[in-house]
Design an enzyme around this catalytic site. Sequence first.
Site, PDB file in Angstrom:
ATOM      1  N   HIS A 136       1.647  11.375  -2.359  1.00 38.63           N
ATOM      2  CA  HIS A 136       0.471  11.127  -1.524  1.00 38.63           C
ATOM      3  C   HIS A 136      -0.263  12.449  -1.379  1.00 38.63           C
ATOM      4  O   HIS A 136       0.143  13.323  -0.607  1.00 38.63           O
ATOM      5  CB  HIS A 136       0.908  10.572  -0.163  1.00 38.63           C
ATOM      6  N   HIS A 173       0.859  -1.182   0.000  1.00 39.40           N
ATOM      7  CA  HIS A 173       0.000   0.000   0.000  1.00 39.40           C
ATOM      8  C   HIS A 173       0.896   1.233   0.000  1.00 39.40           C
ATOM      9  O   HIS A 173       1.877   1.306   0.749  1.00 39.40           O
ATOM     10  CB  HIS A 173      -0.899  -0.007   1.244  1.00 39.40           C
TER      11      HIS A 173
END
Length: 561
Positions: free
Chosen positions: A166, A120
Amino acid sequence: MKESFKVCFCCVRSFKVKTSEPPQEIKKLFNDYSGDGRMSVDEMLRFVIEVQGEKHADTNYVKDIFHRLKHHGVFHPRGIHLEGFYRYLLSDFNSPLPLSGEVWQDMDQPISHYFLYTGHNSYLTGNQLNSKSSTEPIVKALRSGVRVIELDLWPNSSGTEAEVRHGGTLTSTEDLQKCLDAVKENAFVVSEYPVVLTLEDHLPPDLQKKVAMMVSKTYEETLFQCTDEYKECFPSPEALKNKILISTKPPKEYLQTQVSLGSTTDESVKAKKEKDAEELIQDEDEETVAIEYRDLISIHAGNRKGGLKNCLNGDPNRVIRLSMSEQWLETLAKTRGPDLVKFTQRNILRIFPKTTRFDSSNYDPLVGWIHGAQMVAFNMQSHGRFLWMMQGMFKANGGCGYVKKPDVLLYNGPGGDAFDPSNQNLQIKTVLKVKIYNGEGWNLDFSQDHFDRYSPPDFYARIGIAGIPLDTTSHKTETDTDEWFPVWDKEFEFPLRVPELALLCITVKDYDNNTQNDFAGQTCLPLSEIRPGIRAVRLHDRAGEVYKHARLLVRFVLEPC
């Protein structure tokens, strides 16, 4: 021999240091299987077959053991003495897991029949808020056997290129081409089985086209593009060897945090929140993406129109991938466990960490696995018990990153009902007996005062099973005080209902009266792979790296019921 610890400039504490020596049971076994104080090749072969359960062993196998023992200086042409026998038991080549590292499971089934080693936010080096983005964790993950890599794609500041970062945080950016190259160069270093590249794109169609061109140019013949023959059934890992598959999902995970079941006694409120939970499972509609981009996708996301209930019923004419957060998996597991299992018999279910895990911590992977979820996505840059379980699971099947799901998850029962992990009436199939004799090696891996400043360490071990709820339990040894070479000589029994889904977890700590107990090593082993007999169990650090010397001597016995 004594070991001294300086308490102050005028006071020194001294302790008598024992050496690692064979437990009484090991001495008895040596005497039972040897003559005249030496164990010959034939006698060792009998021990290996009868006690270690290695039925296919032959004299060449034993001669190889004897040859390896020469390096320990405990070998004699006419056989090995007790010390040599003890060194063999504690050696690296007496591992509880198969030594060959070969893929032994059937790899010709659809990908949905396997658990995949899944990462992830694979580009992050640390936390989810302000850590560095880099290709290094991608390389490390692939070289550790991870088969699913995730990249977040966003427009750059000028809106002209896609970059990896991110979004909505202070994390740095990384060049997309560098990430694609890192995957290409490391995808098949440790495993030839397929790599799935999950792209979480936040891109407009023009940038999707650019990404499609970059992906196609980078991977060329390595890129697998799905055809109509795989609409009703995913291809197998064997058919996809040395191939890279593209899977995408839209940026809607953050919505998962907008609804919390919380605690409420108002049934109408609770019912509405549960409905909201179902509606917020990712609605992965591919109709809005660029055609060139969509054509690359080989694992298609599901368009969940009609609600989660209809999606879990599945489409007999099409297989899909569905993503949900750890919270909603836990919610659905309480009420619709068998539906999840049935859905994952043909389709792929991906679980991701809740977005409030800012520290890149992880969740219990067994909740996903026991319900058939193939992609349980983890933050590989973290550490802790759940990551140890993840690493332990994928030691199976030669460490290739694919572990075949047990039949209990793949096929319905006689009445057509799918497996229910929360069933309280499951029968015990197997009893695992684990006897932990002793341990050694900490004095070589750690400094004298690493655990205790003024005395040798006080080690104890915790042994447990992680599996379905009824099988999950743990036990603890006594603490062996002031010993670098702890002796416990303790046996524990674990009755197991679904041993195929069980992991054996062992943690060693140094006991402290007034402070937190010090970590001294851990290991997690897939029960389906454990070899019976007396084995040397090597310990790992918090990140999962194996210690050079620290290990335990443990006996495993599996008794079918």
